[in-house]
Design a protein around this motif. Structure first.
Motif, short mmCIF file in Angstrom:
data_model
loop_
_atom_site.label_atom_id
_atom_site.label_comp_id
_atom_site.label_asym_id
_atom_site.label_seq_id
_atom_site.Cartn_x
_atom_site.Cartn_y
_atom_site.Cartn_z
N THR A 285 0.79 -1.46 0.00
CA THR A 285 0.19 -0.06 -0.03
C THR A 285 0.86 1.41 -0.05
OG1 THR A 285 -0.31 -0.21 2.35
CG2 THR A 285 -1.98 -0.87 0.95
N ASP A 286 1.96 1.32 0.82
CA ASP A 286 2.69 2.44 0.79
C ASP A 286 3.44 2.67 -0.73
OD1 ASP A 286 4.12 0.28 1.25
OD2 ASP A 286 6.17 1.52 1.78
N ILE A 287 3.88 1.72 -1.37
CA ILE A 287 4.16 2.03 -2.83
C ILE A 287 3.07 2.69 -3.75
CG2 ILE A 287 5.12 0.80 -4.66
CD1 ILE A 287 6.65 -1.21 -2.82
N LEU A 288 1.77 1.82 -3.58
CA LEU A 288 0.73 2.26 -4.46
C LEU A 288 0.49 3.91 -4.16
CD1 LEU A 288 -1.56 -0.74 -4.14
CD2 LEU A 288 -0.40 0.20 -6.21
N ARG A 289 0.50 3.90 -2.93
CA ARG A 289 0.26 5.39 -2.54
C ARG A 289 0.96 6.42 -3.07
NH1 ARG A 289 0.95 5.11 2.99
NH2 ARG A 289 -0.82 3.32 3.05
N GLN A 290 2.21 6.25 -3.09
CA GLN A 290 3.29 6.95 -3.60
C GLN A 290 3.29 7.41 -4.99
OE1 GLN A 290 5.43 9.19 -2.02
NE2 GLN A 290 4.30 8.60 -0.06
N PHE A 291 2.94 6.45 -5.82
CA PHE A 291 2.84 6.57 -7.22
C PHE A 291 1.33 6.26 -7.74
CE2 PHE A 291 7.15 5.15 -6.35
CZ PHE A 291 7.91 6.14 -7.07
N GLU A 292 0.42 6.62 -7.00
CA GLU A 292 -0.93 6.36 -7.62
C GLU A 292 -1.34 7.32 -8.66
OE1 GLU A 292 -3.50 7.11 -4.19
OE2 GLU A 292 -2.91 8.95 -3.77
N MET A 293 -0.66 8.45 -8.67
CA MET A 293 -1.05 9.56 -9.77
C MET A 293 -0.15 9.22 -10.98
SD MET A 293 1.12 12.82 -7.90
CE MET A 293 0.57 12.49 -6.38
N PHE A 294 0.73 8.16 -11.02
CA PHE A 294 1.62 8.20 -12.21
C PHE A 294 0.94 6.61 -12.82
CE2 PHE A 294 4.42 10.23 -9.32
CZ PHE A 294 4.78 11.26 -10.08
N PRO A 295 1.23 6.59 -14.18
CA PRO A 295 0.80 5.47 -14.82
C PRO A 295 1.36 4.20 -14.55
CG PRO A 295 1.66 7.14 -16.45
CD PRO A 295 1.74 7.48 -15.18
N ARG A 296 0.86 3.16 -14.53
CA ARG A 296 1.84 1.87 -13.99
C ARG A 296 1.04 0.82 -14.59
NH1 ARG A 296 -1.45 3.08 -9.18
NH2 ARG A 296 -2.64 1.60 -8.68
N ILE A 297 1.85 -0.35 -14.77
CA ILE A 297 1.52 -1.62 -15.23
C ILE A 297 1.49 -2.45 -14.39
CG2 ILE A 297 1.57 -3.19 -17.28
CD1 ILE A 297 3.04 -1.11 -18.91
N GLU A 298 0.35 -3.11 -13.80
CA GLU A 298 0.44 -4.06 -12.84
C GLU A 298 0.16 -5.65 -13.51
OE1 GLU A 298 -2.16 -3.72 -9.51
OE2 GLU A 298 -2.17 -1.34 -9.88
N LEU A 299 1.11 -6.39 -13.09
CA LEU A 299 1.09 -7.92 -13.67
C LEU A 299 0.71 -8.91 -12.61
CD1 LEU A 299 4.09 -7.96 -15.79
CD2 LEU A 299 1.88 -7.84 -16.47
N GLN A 300 0.00 -9.79 -12.44
CA GLN A 300 -0.25 -10.73 -11.63
C GLN A 300 0.37 -12.17 -11.99
OE1 GLN A 300 -2.02 -9.88 -8.84
NE2 GLN A 300 -2.29 -7.77 -9.90
N PRO A 301 0.73 -12.82 -10.96
CA PRO A 301 1.57 -14.10 -11.29
C PRO A 301 0.83 -14.84 -12.15
CG PRO A 301 1.21 -13.81 -8.64
CD PRO A 301 0.57 -12.74 -9.48
N ASP A 302 -0.59 -14.76 -12.34
CA ASP A 302 -1.12 -15.82 -13.57
C ASP A 302 -1.01 -15.15 -14.83
OD1 ASP A 302 -2.17 -17.40 -11.32
OD2 ASP A 302 -4.16 -16.42 -11.37
N ASP A 303 -0.62 -13.85 -15.05
CA ASP A 303 -0.37 -13.26 -16.28
C ASP A 303 0.53 -13.88 -17.12
OD1 ASP A 303 -2.34 -11.56 -15.38
OD2 ASP A 303 -1.26 -9.89 -14.81
N ASN A 304 1.69 -14.44 -16.33
CA ASN A 304 2.74 -15.08 -17.20
C ASN A 304 2.59 -16.63 -17.03
OD1 ASN A 304 3.58 -15.20 -14.52
ND2 ASN A 304 5.63 -14.05 -15.12
N VAL A 305 1.98 -17.26 -16.70
CA VAL A 305 1.83 -18.56 -16.44
C VAL A 305 1.95 -19.52 -18.01
CG1 VAL A 305 0.31 -20.75 -15.98
CG2 VAL A 305 0.25 -18.80 -14.73
N SER A 306 1.57 -18.95 -18.86
CA SER A 306 1.93 -19.62 -20.33
C SER A 306 3.38 -19.59 -20.64
CB SER A 306 0.87 -19.16 -21.32
OG SER A 306 1.13 -18.07 -21.69
N ASP A 307 3.86 -18.51 -20.26
CA ASP A 307 5.17 -18.13 -20.79
C ASP A 307 6.18 -19.20 -19.81
OD1 ASP A 307 4.62 -16.26 -22.51
OD2 ASP A 307 4.70 -14.59 -21.04
N ILE A 308 5.87 -19.40 -18.59
CA ILE A 308 6.61 -19.90 -17.53
C ILE A 308 6.35 -21.53 -18.12
CG2 ILE A 308 6.63 -21.03 -15.42
CD1 ILE A 308 6.00 -18.24 -14.27
N ASN A 309 5.26 -21.71 -18.56
CA ASN A 309 5.07 -23.28 -18.87
C ASN A 309 5.77 -23.54 -19.96
OD1 ASN A 309 3.23 -23.63 -16.61
ND2 ASN A 309 1.33 -23.50 -18.01
N GLN A 310 5.81 -22.56 -20.97
CA GLN A 310 6.78 -22.81 -22.02
C GLN A 310 8.23 -23.01 -21.82
OE1 GLN A 310 6.03 -19.98 -25.22
NE2 GLN A 310 7.49 -21.00 -26.62
#
Length: 183
Positions: free
Chosen positions: A119-144
């Motif tokens: 939360t402290d990281i989110l709070r400091q950068f909430e006004m700036f653009p960010r890309i969030e990745l979740q662990p499930d977002d790269n499952v196919s890459d890891i499997n490959q």
């Protein structure tokens, strides 16, 4: 571009002053011969004249020097890996310093950070653009990747002398992929 890898296990890799000083060191080196920019040399000469030769820059001094260095370049990208490895209590100092550099520099400064989204990281950068990745977002890459590595290990004879049945290979791949949890 300047980069830093934070590590909870190493004190100098989790202190805001050390992080900023490393970024300064990278940005202060000229492209020819690895010499330091005059701006930095002048600061250390002034400190030496005051009898502070061996003292390190404070967080505020480092922050302001970083702004001056980013003003030299048309664009600066600062990469910080594992930002969440910096202790929660002092991390806000680093975050505020980076935010200050981004907002104060005359030129474009981009921060690329990998981190768990505390939360402290989110709070400091909430006004700036960010890309969030979740662990499930790269499952196919890891499997490959796992399947490719297991197969090359088998082909090289490094796993059971290359004598691995298809079912065992699938079981190994499944176990590695399941335990990776997207990391």
């Amino acid at each position: 571009m300047a980069y830093f890898y934070c590590n909870r296990a190493e004190e100098n890799r989790r202190k805001p002053e050390s992080i900023l000083n490393t970024l300064i060191q990278q940005l202060a080196q000229t492209e020819s011969k690895g010499e330091l920019l005059k701006l930095v040399i002048d600061i250390y000469k002034a400190r030496e004249e005051k009898g502070q030769k061996s003292s390190r820059l404070t967080l505020n001094e480092s922050q302001e020097l970083l702004v001056q260095l980013t003003d030299i370049y048309p664009q600066t990208t600062i990469c910080i890996d594992a930002l969440d490895e910096v202790e929660n209590g002092i991390r806000v100092q680093l975050l505020k310093s980076l935010k200050h550099v981004m907002e104060t520099s005359k030129n474009l400064v981009k921060i690329f950070a990998t981190t768990r989204m505390d939360t402290d990281i989110l709070r400091q950068f909430e006004m700036f653009p960010r890309i969030e990745l979740q662990p499930d977002d790269n499952v196919s890459d890891i499997n490959q990747f796992v399947e490719t590595k297991v197969q090359s290990t088998i082909d090289d004879g490094l796993l059971l002398d290359g004598d691995v049945h298809r079912e065992l290979k699938l079981e190994i791949c499944n176990a590695l992929c399941t335990r990776s949890k997207g990391m």
